[in-house]
Design a protein around this motif. Structure first.
Motif, mmCIF file in Angstrom:
data_model
loop_
_atom_site.group_PDB
_atom_site.id
_atom_site.type_symbol
_atom_site.label_atom_id
_atom_site.label_comp_id
_atom_site.label_asym_id
_atom_site.label_seq_id
_atom_site.Cartn_x
_atom_site.Cartn_y
_atom_site.Cartn_z
ATOM 1 N N THR A 53 0.820 -1.216 0.000
ATOM 2 C CA THR A 53 0.000 0.000 0.000
ATOM 3 C C THR A 53 0.852 1.264 0.000
ATOM 4 O O THR A 53 0.331 2.347 -0.284
ATOM 5 C CB THR A 53 -0.960 0.019 1.201
ATOM 6 O OG1 THR A 53 -0.213 -0.011 2.423
ATOM 7 C CG2 THR A 53 -1.910 -1.158 1.156
ATOM 8 N N ALA A 60 -2.104 2.550 -3.714
ATOM 9 C CA ALA A 60 -3.301 2.569 -2.879
ATOM 10 C C ALA A 60 -4.239 1.458 -3.350
ATOM 11 O O ALA A 60 -4.497 1.319 -4.543
ATOM 12 C CB ALA A 60 -3.991 3.926 -2.966
ATOM 13 N N PRO A 68 -7.689 0.544 -2.003
ATOM 14 C CA PRO A 68 -8.875 0.614 -1.152
ATOM 15 C C PRO A 68 -9.825 -0.566 -1.338
ATOM 16 O O PRO A 68 -10.607 -0.877 -0.434
ATOM 17 C CB PRO A 68 -9.526 1.937 -1.551
ATOM 18 C CG PRO A 68 -8.979 2.254 -2.906
ATOM 19 C CD PRO A 68 -7.597 1.697 -2.931
ATOM 20 N N GLU A 85 -4.173 -0.985 4.924
ATOM 21 C CA GLU A 85 -4.893 -0.085 4.028
ATOM 22 C C GLU A 85 -5.966 0.701 4.771
ATOM 23 O O GLU A 85 -6.172 1.892 4.521
ATOM 24 C CB GLU A 85 -5.509 -0.864 2.863
ATOM 25 C CG GLU A 85 -6.252 -0.004 1.855
ATOM 26 C CD GLU A 85 -5.364 0.958 1.088
ATOM 27 O OE1 GLU A 85 -5.915 1.772 0.312
ATOM 28 O OE2 GLU A 85 -4.126 0.925 1.272
ATOM 29 N N ARG A 114 -4.344 3.507 6.625
ATOM 30 C CA ARG A 114 -3.958 4.574 5.705
ATOM 31 C C ARG A 114 -5.164 5.433 5.344
ATOM 32 O O ARG A 114 -5.100 6.672 5.376
ATOM 33 C CB ARG A 114 -3.352 3.981 4.426
ATOM 34 C CG ARG A 114 -2.813 5.014 3.443
ATOM 35 C CD ARG A 114 -2.460 4.379 2.104
ATOM 36 N NE ARG A 114 -3.656 3.981 1.361
ATOM 37 C CZ ARG A 114 -4.355 4.811 0.596
ATOM 38 N NH1 ARG A 114 -4.000 6.085 0.482
ATOM 39 N NH2 ARG A 114 -5.428 4.383 -0.053
ATOM 40 N N SER A 160 -0.494 6.811 -3.417
ATOM 41 C CA SER A 160 0.177 6.023 -2.399
ATOM 42 C C SER A 160 0.642 6.906 -1.272
ATOM 43 O O SER A 160 0.851 8.101 -1.424
ATOM 44 C CB SER A 160 1.383 5.282 -2.979
ATOM 45 O OG SER A 160 2.412 6.198 -3.271
ATOM 46 N N GLY A 176 2.086 2.928 5.060
ATOM 47 C CA GLY A 176 1.482 1.596 5.006
ATOM 48 C C GLY A 176 2.294 0.569 5.771
ATOM 49 O O GLY A 176 1.752 -0.243 6.518
#
Length: 377
Positions: free
Chosen positions: A64, A68, A70, A113, A116, A188, A322
Protein backbone atom coordinates in the motif's frame (compact mmCIF):
# COMPACT_ATOMS: atom_id res chain seq x y z
CA UNK A 1 -16.36 15.93 3.31
CA UNK A 2 -16.27 16.08 7.10
CA UNK A 3 -14.14 13.38 8.70
CA UNK A 4 -16.93 12.39 11.13
CA UNK A 5 -19.11 10.28 8.82
CA UNK A 6 -16.31 8.36 7.05
CA UNK A 7 -14.50 7.70 10.33
CA UNK A 8 -17.71 6.37 11.89
CA UNK A 9 -18.26 4.07 8.90
CA UNK A 10 -14.63 2.93 8.99
CA UNK A 11 -14.83 2.40 12.76
CA UNK A 12 -17.91 0.19 12.42
CA UNK A 13 -16.25 -1.68 9.56
CA UNK A 14 -13.12 -2.10 11.70
CA UNK A 15 -15.35 -3.51 14.42
CA UNK A 16 -16.77 -6.06 12.00
CA UNK A 17 -13.27 -7.19 11.01
CA UNK A 18 -11.85 -7.40 14.54
CA UNK A 19 -14.78 -9.55 15.59
CA UNK A 20 -12.85 -12.32 13.86
CA UNK A 21 -9.68 -11.72 15.84
CA UNK A 22 -11.67 -11.91 19.05
CA UNK A 23 -13.76 -14.81 17.77
CA UNK A 24 -10.75 -17.12 17.49
CA UNK A 25 -10.02 -16.80 21.21
CA UNK A 26 -13.74 -17.02 22.03
CA UNK A 27 -13.98 -20.31 20.11
CA UNK A 28 -11.15 -21.92 22.11
CA UNK A 29 -13.37 -23.10 25.02
CA UNK A 30 -15.76 -24.70 22.49
CA UNK A 31 -12.90 -26.52 20.78
CA UNK A 32 -11.67 -27.72 24.19
CA UNK A 33 -15.15 -28.87 25.26
CA UNK A 34 -16.29 -30.50 22.00
CA UNK A 35 -13.00 -31.87 20.66
CA UNK A 36 -11.01 -32.47 23.85
CA UNK A 37 -8.11 -30.26 22.75
CA UNK A 38 -5.34 -29.68 25.29
CA UNK A 39 -3.87 -26.26 26.05
CA UNK A 40 -1.14 -26.68 23.42
CA UNK A 41 -3.60 -27.74 20.70
CA UNK A 42 -5.97 -24.91 21.57
CA UNK A 43 -3.17 -22.35 21.47
CA UNK A 44 -2.20 -23.73 18.06
CA UNK A 45 -5.52 -22.42 16.73
CA UNK A 46 -4.64 -18.95 18.01
CA UNK A 47 -1.22 -19.35 16.39
CA UNK A 48 -2.81 -20.28 13.05
CA UNK A 49 -4.80 -17.04 13.08
CA UNK A 50 -1.73 -15.03 14.08
CA UNK A 51 1.18 -16.54 12.18
CA UNK A 52 0.03 -15.72 8.66
CA UNK A 53 -1.25 -12.36 9.82
CA UNK A 54 2.05 -11.41 11.47
CA UNK A 55 4.00 -12.17 8.31
CA UNK A 56 1.48 -10.77 5.85
CA UNK A 57 0.56 -7.43 7.43
CA UNK A 58 3.93 -5.72 6.82
CA UNK A 59 3.86 -7.15 3.28
CA UNK A 60 0.44 -5.65 2.62
CA UNK A 61 1.67 -2.44 4.25
CA UNK A 62 4.63 -2.25 1.89
CA UNK A 63 2.31 -2.83 -1.07
CA UNK A 64 0.00 0.00 0.00
CA UNK A 65 3.03 2.28 0.20
CA UNK A 66 3.52 1.71 -3.54
CA UNK A 67 -0.12 1.51 -4.65
CA UNK A 68 -3.30 2.57 -2.88
CA UNK A 69 -5.59 -0.47 -2.75
CA UNK A 70 -8.88 0.61 -1.15
CA UNK A 71 -10.63 -2.39 -2.73
CA UNK A 72 -8.83 -4.50 -0.11
CA UNK A 73 -11.21 -3.26 2.58
CA UNK A 74 -14.39 -5.08 1.44
CA UNK A 75 -12.53 -8.10 0.03
CA UNK A 76 -10.42 -8.70 3.14
CA UNK A 77 -13.42 -8.21 5.42
CA UNK A 78 -15.30 -11.01 3.67
CA UNK A 79 -12.22 -13.25 3.71
CA UNK A 80 -11.81 -12.80 7.46
CA UNK A 81 -15.42 -13.77 8.07
CA UNK A 82 -15.48 -16.80 5.77
CA UNK A 83 -12.44 -18.35 7.46
CA UNK A 84 -13.93 -18.20 10.94
CA UNK A 85 -17.35 -19.28 9.65
CA UNK A 86 -15.88 -22.49 8.24
CA UNK A 87 -13.60 -23.27 11.19
CA UNK A 88 -16.25 -25.18 13.13
CA UNK A 89 -17.83 -27.23 10.36
CA UNK A 90 -15.08 -29.84 10.13
CA UNK A 91 -13.72 -32.20 12.75
CA UNK A 92 -10.28 -32.14 11.17
CA UNK A 93 -7.70 -30.24 13.22
CA UNK A 94 -5.65 -29.50 10.08
CA UNK A 95 -8.64 -28.04 8.24
CA UNK A 96 -9.60 -26.02 11.29
CA UNK A 97 -6.11 -24.52 11.34
CA UNK A 98 -6.32 -23.82 7.60
CA UNK A 99 -9.67 -22.02 7.84
CA UNK A 100 -8.51 -19.94 10.79
CA UNK A 101 -5.34 -19.08 8.85
CA UNK A 102 -7.49 -17.87 5.93
CA UNK A 103 -9.31 -15.59 8.34
CA UNK A 104 -5.96 -14.32 9.59
CA UNK A 105 -4.93 -13.50 6.02
CA UNK A 106 -8.09 -11.45 5.55
CA UNK A 107 -7.43 -9.56 8.76
CA UNK A 108 -3.83 -8.97 7.66
CA UNK A 109 -4.89 -7.51 4.32
CA UNK A 110 -7.43 -5.19 5.96
CA UNK A 111 -5.46 -3.32 8.57
CA UNK A 112 -2.63 -1.48 6.74
CA UNK A 113 -4.89 -0.08 4.03
CA UNK A 114 -7.71 0.77 6.45
CA UNK A 115 -5.25 2.63 8.72
CA UNK A 116 -3.96 4.57 5.71
CA UNK A 117 -7.50 5.51 4.66
CA UNK A 118 -8.48 6.40 8.24
CA UNK A 119 -5.49 8.73 8.62
CA UNK A 120 -6.29 10.28 5.24
CA UNK A 121 -9.91 11.11 6.07
CA UNK A 122 -9.35 12.07 9.73
CA UNK A 123 -6.66 14.68 9.11
CA UNK A 124 -4.37 16.01 11.86
CA UNK A 125 -4.82 15.27 15.54
CA UNK A 126 -5.52 12.06 17.40
CA UNK A 127 -9.31 12.02 17.73
CA UNK A 128 -10.22 10.50 14.36
CA UNK A 129 -7.70 7.68 14.63
CA UNK A 130 -8.75 6.94 18.21
CA UNK A 131 -12.35 6.48 17.04
CA UNK A 132 -11.19 4.24 14.22
CA UNK A 133 -9.18 2.17 16.71
CA UNK A 134 -12.15 2.12 19.08
CA UNK A 135 -14.15 0.34 16.41
CA UNK A 136 -11.67 -2.52 16.42
CA UNK A 137 -11.77 -2.74 20.21
CA UNK A 138 -15.56 -2.89 20.18
CA UNK A 139 -15.33 -5.74 17.68
CA UNK A 140 -13.01 -7.58 20.03
CA UNK A 141 -15.39 -6.99 22.93
CA UNK A 142 -18.44 -8.18 21.01
CA UNK A 143 -16.74 -11.33 19.75
CA UNK A 144 -17.39 -13.51 22.84
CA UNK A 145 -21.02 -12.37 22.93
CA UNK A 146 -21.58 -13.07 19.23
CA UNK A 147 -19.81 -16.44 19.41
CA UNK A 148 -21.82 -17.47 22.47
CA UNK A 149 -25.09 -16.36 20.85
CA UNK A 150 -24.35 -18.12 17.57
CA UNK A 151 -23.13 -21.36 19.13
CA UNK A 152 -25.49 -21.56 22.11
CA UNK A 153 -28.01 -23.86 20.43
CA UNK A 154 -25.80 -26.30 18.55
CA UNK A 155 -22.12 -25.68 19.25
CA UNK A 156 -19.43 -25.48 16.60
CA UNK A 157 -21.67 -26.56 13.72
CA UNK A 158 -23.29 -23.11 13.89
CA UNK A 159 -20.08 -21.17 13.14
CA UNK A 160 -21.35 -20.30 9.59
CA UNK A 161 -23.61 -17.75 11.29
CA UNK A 162 -20.48 -15.79 12.18
CA UNK A 163 -20.06 -14.65 8.56
CA UNK A 164 -22.78 -12.01 9.06
CA UNK A 165 -20.53 -9.24 10.52
CA UNK A 166 -18.24 -9.60 7.50
CA UNK A 167 -21.14 -8.96 5.13
CA UNK A 168 -22.17 -5.87 7.09
CA UNK A 169 -18.61 -4.54 7.31
CA UNK A 170 -17.91 -4.96 3.61
CA UNK A 171 -21.04 -2.99 2.71
CA UNK A 172 -20.33 -0.16 5.17
CA UNK A 173 -16.90 0.64 3.73
CA UNK A 174 -18.24 1.19 0.21
CA UNK A 175 -19.55 4.77 0.78
CA UNK A 176 -16.14 5.81 2.13
CA UNK A 177 -14.37 4.38 -0.90
CA UNK A 178 -16.81 6.12 -3.26
CA UNK A 179 -16.25 9.44 -1.46
CA UNK A 180 -12.48 9.06 -1.70
CA UNK A 181 -12.75 8.18 -5.38
CA UNK A 182 -14.83 11.27 -6.09
CA UNK A 183 -12.19 13.54 -4.55
CA UNK A 184 -9.21 12.52 -6.64
CA UNK A 185 -7.41 9.43 -7.80
CA UNK A 186 -6.01 7.56 -4.80
CA UNK A 187 -2.30 8.02 -4.36
CA UNK A 188 0.18 6.02 -2.40
CA UNK A 189 1.37 7.02 1.04
CA UNK A 190 4.92 7.32 -0.31
CA UNK A 191 3.94 9.78 -3.02
CA UNK A 192 2.11 12.06 -0.59
CA UNK A 193 4.61 11.86 2.25
CA UNK A 194 6.90 14.60 3.45
CA UNK A 195 9.60 14.17 6.05
CA UNK A 196 12.47 11.91 6.99
CA UNK A 197 12.12 8.39 8.33
CA UNK A 198 13.39 7.79 11.88
CA UNK A 199 14.01 4.07 11.59
CA UNK A 200 15.74 3.66 14.98
CA UNK A 201 12.80 5.16 16.87
CA UNK A 202 10.36 3.12 14.81
CA UNK A 203 12.17 -0.12 15.65
CA UNK A 204 12.09 0.68 19.36
CA UNK A 205 8.39 1.48 19.13
CA UNK A 206 7.86 -1.80 17.27
CA UNK A 207 9.62 -3.71 20.06
CA UNK A 208 7.20 -2.19 22.58
CA UNK A 209 4.30 -3.25 20.34
CA UNK A 210 5.61 -6.82 20.22
CA UNK A 211 5.88 -7.12 24.01
CA UNK A 212 2.40 -5.63 24.39
CA UNK A 213 1.12 -8.12 21.84
CA UNK A 214 2.51 -11.09 23.75
CA UNK A 215 0.70 -10.22 26.98
CA UNK A 216 -2.58 -9.31 25.27
CA UNK A 217 -2.82 -12.34 22.98
CA UNK A 218 -1.62 -14.63 25.76
CA UNK A 219 -4.43 -13.41 27.98
CA UNK A 220 -6.91 -13.52 25.10
CA UNK A 221 -6.16 -17.21 24.55
CA UNK A 222 -6.35 -18.30 28.19
CA UNK A 223 -8.11 -15.72 30.36
CA UNK A 224 -11.46 -17.43 29.76
CA UNK A 225 -10.19 -20.77 31.02
CA UNK A 226 -8.21 -19.09 33.81
CA UNK A 227 -11.24 -17.15 35.06
CA UNK A 228 -13.22 -20.39 35.25
CA UNK A 229 -10.39 -21.91 37.27
CA UNK A 230 -10.00 -18.92 39.64
CA UNK A 231 -13.72 -18.35 40.27
CA UNK A 232 -15.02 -21.90 40.06
CA UNK A 233 -17.52 -20.81 37.40
CA UNK A 234 -18.47 -22.30 34.07
CA UNK A 235 -18.24 -21.17 30.46
CA UNK A 236 -20.25 -18.02 31.24
CA UNK A 237 -17.70 -16.96 33.88
CA UNK A 238 -14.92 -17.40 31.34
CA UNK A 239 -16.81 -15.53 28.65
CA UNK A 240 -17.35 -12.61 31.05
CA UNK A 241 -13.59 -12.33 31.61
CA UNK A 242 -12.90 -12.33 27.87
CA UNK A 243 -15.63 -9.74 27.33
CA UNK A 244 -14.04 -7.47 29.96
CA UNK A 245 -10.61 -7.94 28.42
CA UNK A 246 -11.94 -6.64 25.11
CA UNK A 247 -14.38 -4.04 26.48
CA UNK A 248 -11.71 -2.40 28.65
CA UNK A 249 -9.79 -1.85 25.44
CA UNK A 250 -12.55 0.41 24.15
CA UNK A 251 -12.30 2.57 27.26
CA UNK A 252 -8.51 2.64 27.06
CA UNK A 253 -8.46 3.68 23.40
CA UNK A 254 -10.76 6.68 23.90
CA UNK A 255 -8.86 7.64 27.05
CA UNK A 256 -5.55 7.44 25.20
CA UNK A 257 -6.70 9.88 22.53
CA UNK A 258 -7.87 12.37 25.14
CA UNK A 259 -4.73 12.09 27.26
CA UNK A 260 -2.59 12.65 24.15
CA UNK A 261 -4.34 15.98 23.65
CA UNK A 262 -3.10 16.99 27.12
CA UNK A 263 0.34 15.39 27.15
CA UNK A 264 2.44 14.14 24.27
CA UNK A 265 1.87 10.60 22.94
CA UNK A 266 5.17 9.14 24.10
CA UNK A 267 4.60 10.23 27.70
CA UNK A 268 1.10 8.74 27.74
CA UNK A 269 2.32 5.42 26.30
CA UNK A 270 5.22 5.18 28.77
CA UNK A 271 3.07 5.80 31.84
CA UNK A 272 0.39 3.43 30.64
CA UNK A 273 2.82 0.51 30.37
CA UNK A 274 4.13 1.12 33.88
CA UNK A 275 0.62 1.08 35.34
CA UNK A 276 -0.22 -2.08 33.39
CA UNK A 277 2.48 -4.09 35.19
CA UNK A 278 0.47 -4.10 38.43
CA UNK A 279 -2.77 -4.86 36.60
CA UNK A 280 -1.35 -7.98 34.91
CA UNK A 281 0.08 -9.13 38.25
CA UNK A 282 -3.41 -8.79 39.72
CA UNK A 283 -4.87 -10.99 36.99
CA UNK A 284 -2.32 -13.71 37.69
CA UNK A 285 -2.28 -13.68 41.50
CA UNK A 286 -5.55 -12.22 42.84
CA UNK A 287 -8.11 -15.01 43.52
CA UNK A 288 -11.88 -15.01 43.23
CA UNK A 289 -14.17 -12.52 41.49
CA UNK A 290 -11.66 -9.67 41.98
CA UNK A 291 -9.79 -11.09 39.01
CA UNK A 292 -12.40 -9.42 36.78
CA UNK A 293 -11.38 -5.97 38.05
CA UNK A 294 -7.76 -6.59 37.15
CA UNK A 295 -8.72 -7.99 33.74
CA UNK A 296 -10.53 -4.73 32.97
CA UNK A 297 -7.62 -2.63 34.27
CA UNK A 298 -5.14 -4.66 32.22
CA UNK A 299 -7.21 -4.18 29.09
CA UNK A 300 -7.50 -0.42 29.58
CA UNK A 301 -3.79 -0.12 30.30
CA UNK A 302 -2.80 -2.08 27.21
CA UNK A 303 -5.15 -0.10 24.96
CA UNK A 304 -4.35 3.45 26.05
CA UNK A 305 -1.25 3.23 23.77
CA UNK A 306 -3.12 1.51 20.93
CA UNK A 307 -4.10 4.33 18.55
CA UNK A 308 -1.18 6.45 19.74
CA UNK A 309 1.29 3.79 18.62
CA UNK A 310 -0.33 3.71 15.17
CA UNK A 311 0.11 7.45 14.60
CA UNK A 312 3.56 7.45 16.22
CA UNK A 313 4.66 4.73 13.81
CA UNK A 314 3.25 6.65 10.85
CA UNK A 315 5.06 9.80 12.00
CA UNK A 316 8.35 7.98 12.54
CA UNK A 317 8.06 6.58 8.98
CA UNK A 318 6.32 9.37 7.05
CA UNK A 319 7.40 7.97 3.68
CA UNK A 320 6.21 4.44 4.53
CA UNK A 321 2.84 4.95 6.20
CA UNK A 322 1.48 1.60 5.01
CA UNK A 323 4.47 -0.32 6.32
CA UNK A 324 4.27 1.52 9.64
CA UNK A 325 0.57 0.69 9.91
CA UNK A 326 1.16 -2.94 9.02
CA UNK A 327 3.71 -3.29 11.81
CA UNK A 328 2.18 -1.21 14.62
CA UNK A 329 -1.46 -2.07 13.95
CA UNK A 330 -0.82 -5.61 12.77
CA UNK A 331 1.75 -6.81 15.26
CA UNK A 332 -0.40 -5.68 18.18
CA UNK A 333 -2.64 -8.68 17.60
CA UNK A 334 -0.52 -11.10 15.63
CA UNK A 335 3.01 -11.56 16.94
CA UNK A 336 1.68 -12.39 20.39
CA UNK A 337 0.08 -15.43 18.83
CA UNK A 338 3.57 -16.79 18.12
CA UNK A 339 4.20 -16.95 21.86
CA UNK A 340 0.83 -18.40 22.86
CA UNK A 341 1.80 -22.03 22.10
CA UNK A 342 4.72 -21.62 24.54
CA UNK A 343 2.25 -20.45 27.18
CA UNK A 344 -0.03 -23.39 26.39
CA UNK A 345 2.80 -25.94 26.51
CA UNK A 346 4.02 -24.57 29.84
CA UNK A 347 0.46 -24.74 31.19
CA UNK A 348 0.17 -28.38 30.10
CA UNK A 349 3.33 -29.23 32.07
CA UNK A 350 2.80 -27.00 35.12
CA UNK A 351 -0.35 -24.92 35.68
CA UNK A 352 -2.13 -22.14 33.87
CA UNK A 353 -1.20 -19.71 36.64
CA UNK A 354 2.50 -20.53 36.30
CA UNK A 355 2.30 -20.19 32.53
CA UNK A 356 0.68 -16.75 32.71
CA UNK A 357 3.12 -15.34 35.29
CA UNK A 358 5.84 -14.41 32.73
CA UNK A 359 3.35 -12.08 31.04
CA UNK A 360 3.83 -9.66 33.95
CA UNK A 361 7.27 -8.80 32.56
CA UNK A 362 6.00 -7.82 29.11
CA UNK A 363 4.74 -4.28 29.95
CA UNK A 364 8.07 -3.69 31.72
CA UNK A 365 9.91 -4.56 28.52
CA UNK A 366 7.59 -2.27 26.53
CA UNK A 367 8.38 0.59 28.90
CA UNK A 368 12.11 -0.05 28.61
CA UNK A 369 11.91 -0.06 24.81
CA UNK A 370 10.35 3.40 24.62
CA UNK A 371 11.76 4.94 27.82
CA UNK A 372 13.90 7.51 25.97
CA UNK A 373 11.84 7.95 22.78
CA UNK A 374 10.96 11.48 21.73
CA UNK A 375 7.79 12.79 20.17
CA UNK A 376 8.15 12.97 16.35
CA UNK A 377 8.61 16.44 14.96
Amino acid sequence: MSWTKPIVLLAVGHSCVDVYQGAVAALVPFFVAERDYGYAAASGIVLAASLLSSVAQPVFGALTDRWAMPWLLPVSTVLGGVGVALSGVTGSYALTLAFVAVSGLGVAAYHPESARVARLVSGPGHTGMSWFSLGGNVGFALAPVLVAAALAAGGLRFTPLLVLPAIVGSVLCLPVLRALGSRAPARSGRADAAGTDDIASFLRLSAAVVFRSIVFVGLSAFVSLYAQERTGGGVAAGGAALFLLYLGGAVGTVLGGRLANRWDRVTVVRRSYLLTVGAVAGVVFVPGPAVYVFVALTSAGLYVPFSLQITLGQDYLPTRVGTASGVTLGLTVSVGGLASPLVGTLADHTSLRTALAPLIAMPVLSWLAIRTLREPG
